[in-house]
Design a protein around this motif. Structure first.
Motif, PDB file in Angstrom:
ATOM      1  N   ALA A  13      -8.770   8.176  -0.713  1.00  0.00           N
ATOM      2  CA  ALA A  13      -9.508   7.771  -1.917  1.00  0.00           C
ATOM      3  C   ALA A  13      -9.720   6.264  -1.947  1.00  0.00           C
ATOM      4  N   ARG A  14     -10.931   5.892  -2.389  1.00  0.00           N
ATOM      5  CA  ARG A  14     -11.212   4.466  -2.589  1.00  0.00           C
ATOM      6  C   ARG A  14     -10.682   4.037  -3.955  1.00  0.00           C
ATOM      7  N   GLU A  15     -10.566   4.980  -4.845  1.00  0.00           N
ATOM      8  CA  GLU A  15      -9.996   4.763  -6.181  1.00  0.00           C
ATOM      9  C   GLU A  15      -9.803   6.135  -6.808  1.00  0.00           C
ATOM     10  N   ILE A  16      -9.157   6.177  -7.948  1.00  0.00           N
ATOM     11  CA  ILE A  16      -9.058   7.452  -8.665  1.00  0.00           C
ATOM     12  C   ILE A  16     -10.481   7.934  -8.951  1.00  0.00           C
ATOM     13  N   GLY A  17     -10.783   9.184  -8.558  1.00  0.00           N
ATOM     14  CA  GLY A  17     -12.114   9.741  -8.793  1.00  0.00           C
ATOM     15  C   GLY A  17     -13.097   9.483  -7.665  1.00  0.00           C
ATOM     16  N   ASP A  18     -12.631   8.938  -6.555  1.00  0.00           N
ATOM     17  CA  ASP A  18     -13.558   8.588  -5.474  1.00  0.00           C
ATOM     18  C   ASP A  18     -12.919   8.933  -4.125  1.00  0.00           C
ATOM     19  N   ALA A  19     -12.850  10.237  -3.825  1.00  0.00           N
ATOM     20  CA  ALA A  19     -12.191  10.697  -2.600  1.00  0.00           C
ATOM     21  C   ALA A  19     -13.215  10.910  -1.495  1.00  0.00           C
ATOM     22  N   PHE A  20     -12.754  10.875  -0.260  1.00  0.00           N
ATOM     23  CA  PHE A  20     -13.622  11.125   0.891  1.00  0.00           C
ATOM     24  C   PHE A  20     -12.780  11.679   2.042  1.00  0.00           C
ATOM     25  N   VAL A  21     -13.465  12.284   3.011  1.00  0.00           N
ATOM     26  CA  VAL A  21     -12.777  12.879   4.162  1.00  0.00           C
ATOM     27  C   VAL A  21     -12.571  11.803   5.229  1.00  0.00           C
ATOM     28  N   CYS A  22     -11.369  11.753   5.777  1.00  0.00           N
ATOM     29  CA  CYS A  22     -11.083  10.741   6.800  1.00  0.00           C
ATOM     30  C   CYS A  22     -10.427  11.408   8.010  1.00  0.00           C
ATOM     31  N   ASP A  23     -11.058  11.259   9.184  1.00  0.00           N
ATOM     32  CA  ASP A  23     -10.534  11.874  10.408  1.00  0.00           C
ATOM     33  C   ASP A  23      -9.838  10.875  11.314  1.00  0.00           C
ATOM     34  N   ASP A  24      -9.792   9.608  10.922  1.00  0.00           N
ATOM     35  CA  ASP A  24      -9.203   8.625  11.840  1.00  0.00           C
ATOM     36  C   ASP A  24      -8.135   7.776  11.159  1.00  0.00           C
ATOM     37  N   VAL A  25      -7.124   8.479  10.650  1.00  0.00           N
ATOM     38  CA  VAL A  25      -5.977   7.782  10.061  1.00  0.00           C
ATOM     39  C   VAL A  25      -5.073   7.296  11.200  1.00  0.00           C
ATOM     40  N   PRO A  26      -4.758   5.991  11.234  1.00  0.00           N
ATOM     41  CA  PRO A  26      -3.832   5.522  12.268  1.00  0.00           C
ATOM     42  C   PRO A  26      -2.453   6.166  12.082  1.00  0.00           C
ATOM     43  N   GLU A  27      -1.944   6.798  13.148  1.00  0.00           N
ATOM     44  CA  GLU A  27      -0.687   7.535  13.014  1.00  0.00           C
ATOM     45  C   GLU A  27       0.467   6.606  12.635  1.00  0.00           C
ATOM     46  N   ALA A  28       0.370   5.335  13.052  1.00  0.00           N
ATOM     47  CA  ALA A  28       1.453   4.395  12.717  1.00  0.00           C
ATOM     48  C   ALA A  28       1.534   4.208  11.195  1.00  0.00           C
ATOM     49  N   LEU A  29       0.369   4.100  10.543  1.00  0.00           N
ATOM     50  CA  LEU A  29       0.375   3.915   9.083  1.00  0.00           C
ATOM     51  C   LEU A  29       0.864   5.187   8.380  1.00  0.00           C
ATOM     52  N   LEU A  30       0.446   6.340   8.909  1.00  0.00           N
ATOM     53  CA  LEU A  30       0.929   7.606   8.345  1.00  0.00           C
ATOM     54  C   LEU A  30       2.452   7.661   8.461  1.00  0.00           C
ATOM     55  N   GLY A  31       2.958   7.259   9.635  1.00  0.00           N
ATOM     56  CA  GLY A  31       4.413   7.242   9.849  1.00  0.00           C
ATOM     57  C   GLY A  31       5.102   6.315   8.853  1.00  0.00           C
ATOM     58  N   GLU A  32       4.507   5.158   8.588  1.00  0.00           N
ATOM     59  CA  GLU A  32       5.112   4.215   7.631  1.00  0.00           C
ATOM     60  C   GLU A  32       5.179   4.828   6.237  1.00  0.00           C
ATOM     61  N   VAL A  33       4.084   5.471   5.823  1.00  0.00           N
ATOM     62  CA  VAL A  33       4.055   6.098   4.486  1.00  0.00           C
ATOM     63  C   VAL A  33       5.136   7.165   4.380  1.00  0.00           C
ATOM     64  N   LEU A  34       5.240   7.996   5.417  1.00  0.00           N
ATOM     65  CA  LEU A  34       6.242   9.071   5.360  1.00  0.00           C
ATOM     66  C   LEU A  34       7.653   8.510   5.480  1.00  0.00           C
ATOM     67  N   HIS A  35       7.804   7.451   6.258  1.00  0.00           N
ATOM     68  CA  HIS A  35       9.118   6.814   6.366  1.00  0.00           C
ATOM     69  C   HIS A  35       9.559   6.318   4.990  1.00  0.00           C
ATOM     70  N   ASP A  36       8.662   5.636   4.269  1.00  0.00           N
ATOM     71  CA  ASP A  36       8.994   5.141   2.929  1.00  0.00           C
ATOM     72  C   ASP A  36       9.256   6.305   1.973  1.00  0.00           C
ATOM     73  N   ALA A  37       8.422   7.360   2.113  1.00  0.00           N
ATOM     74  CA  ALA A  37       8.590   8.514   1.216  1.00  0.00           C
ATOM     75  C   ALA A  37       9.951   9.188   1.463  1.00  0.00           C
ATOM     76  N   CYS A  38      10.328   9.303   2.739  1.00  0.00           N
ATOM     77  CA  CYS A  38      11.621   9.924   3.059  1.00  0.00           C
ATOM     78  C   CYS A  38      12.757   9.035   2.561  1.00  0.00           C
ATOM     79  N   ALA A  39      12.540   7.718   2.566  1.00  0.00           N
ATOM     80  CA  ALA A  39      13.588   6.784   2.115  1.00  0.00           C
ATOM     81  C   ALA A  39      13.903   6.982   0.625  1.00  0.00           C
ATOM     82  N   THR A  40      12.944   7.499  -0.159  1.00  0.00           N
ATOM     83  CA  THR A  40      13.208   7.728  -1.591  1.00  0.00           C
ATOM     84  C   THR A  40      14.274   8.804  -1.780  1.00  0.00           C
ATOM     85  N   ARG A  41      14.572   9.562  -0.712  1.00  0.00           N
ATOM     86  CA  ARG A  41      15.576  10.630  -0.825  1.00  0.00           C
ATOM     87  C   ARG A  41      16.999  10.119  -0.606  1.00  0.00           C
ATOM     88  N   CYS A  42      17.122   8.843  -0.173  1.00  0.00           N
ATOM     89  CA  CYS A  42      18.457   8.328   0.139  1.00  0.00           C
ATOM     90  C   CYS A  42      19.129   7.767  -1.124  1.00  0.00           C
TER      91      CYS A  42
END
Ligand code: GLY
Length: 373
Positions: free
Chosen positions: A344-373
């Protein structure tokens, strides 16, 4: 009593209405009668829903001299498989349902998807009416004609596009939902605001809590706006060649989390969608697509509603970031080996994305998993 809304799904010869309002079961006969070739209908449902609503539906049909027979399956996602499909189709044949007869699917997403698919394959296709009994089914799965079953390879991997002839979304039926199921369905409502209607998200921030407490007019408004948005998207892209994919906001994350929790009641689908939407905004912010504050605003609303908003809210163990990414690779939205996200570019403005850098995805999930500690 709220007024009755009709949302038209303009699909040419497959066009139909979604009727939204209170007391629709009592009026079911009058509403369905114009769609029948002969005054009989076969109802597929499940035992829990049957105990709550079947008698009222059959009385509503009888009031318009429509004879009905019913078959109740075992409730739960496990019914939405080959065995449940065989049971449904064999019963419909036992009930002598003919090509021009009408099947009624009375239930939540499982019965709607299974009943719709049974109708799609019975005698090469009979018409059906959806009477969704959960919020999730009223705002999402009953509209748009996606029908199908799960296999051991995954969810919804066998199915057909088969549009209903009519959808009756009776707001009163939501009264019988457990609070957790209602809020899980609300995850799909929030999704509509997030993907395409910022003003609706503003409205939900103000009205969501009262709506969850039971305000009928607010519930009806939320269902109508959600269905209007879905009807528009389905009319423009019935078979998901493009825009319809936006309805999958939050779902790539959600499907990985559902797989990681064994499709159990540790995480209901709508809960996974809500957490997945928050993660999609995290990823969008991490990629510099939306403001850094936006994921916090999404989570604040989920929290205000008493909903799950983080991985930390899922009970029990979860695999780490790498394993979650591997589970995403099993998702049926993978194309040419690439993960597909709705960002999403903002709330209410979503789009399809096929080229998410896996490193950034990993960072997001790493931070999300850290909320469980
Ligand atoms: N539930 C997503 C769709 O109908 O496309």
């Amino acid at each position: 009593m709220t007024q009755i809304d009709h949302v038209h799904v303009p699909l040419g010869e497959r066009a139909y209405d979604v009727v939204i309002g209170q007391g629709l079961l009592a009026q079911a006969g009058a509403l369905i009668r114009p769609h029948l070739h002969r005054p009989r209908a076969a109802i597929l449902t499940e035992t829990r829903v049957a105990g709550l609503h079947l008698e009222a539906l059959q009385a509503g049909l009888q009031a318009s001299d429509i004879a009905s027979s019913a078959h109740a399956l075992v409730p739960g996602e496990a019914t939405k498989g080959w065995a449940g499909l065989a049971e449904a189709v064999e019963w419909l044949l036992d009930a002598k349902v003919e090509r021009r007869d009408m099947v009624i699917a009375l239930g939540g997403g499982v019965i709607g998807d299974l009943g719709g698919f049974a109708a799609a394959v019975l005698r090469r296709g009979v018409r059906f009416v959806q009477i969704p009994t959960s919020l999730l089914a009223q705002v999402d799965s009953s509209v748009g004609g996606k029908t199908g079953i799960n296999t051991r390879h995954g969810k919804n991997l066998v199915g057909a596009f088969h549009q209903p002839s009519l959808v009756l979304a009776d707001i009163d039926l939501l009264d019988s939902l457990p609070a957790r199921d209602f809020l899980a369905g609300y995850g799909e409502v929030v999704k509509y605001g997030l993907l395409g209607d910022a003003a609706f998200f503003d409205w939900l921030e103000v009205n969501g809590p009262a709506l969850a407490r039971g305000d009928k007019a607010l519930r009806q408004h939320a269902v109508r706006v959600s269905v209007e948005m879905k009807a528009g998207i389905v009319a423009r892209d019935e078979t998901e060649q493009g825009e319809r994919a936006l309805l999958n906001l939050g779902h790539t994350f959600c499907h990985a989390l559902e797989a990681a929790t064994g499709y159990s009641d540790r995480l209901l689908h709508g809960e996974g969608v809500a957490i997945g939407c928050a993660l999609a905004f995290d990823l969008s912010a991490r990629m510099g697509l939306c403001a850094q504050e936006t994921p916090g605003r999404v989570r604040a609303h989920l929290r205000a509603m008493g909903m799950k908003a983080d991985l930390a809210d899922i009970p029990g163990d979860l695999p780490g970031p790498e394993a979650l990414i591997a589970l995403m690779g099993q998702d049926k939205k993978v194309q040419d080996g690439r993960l597909r996200f709705i960002l999403a570019r903002e709330i209410g403005d979503a789009f399809v994305c096929d080229d998410v850098p896996e490193a950034l995805l990993g960072e997001v999930l790493h931070d999300a998993c850290a909320t469980r500690c």
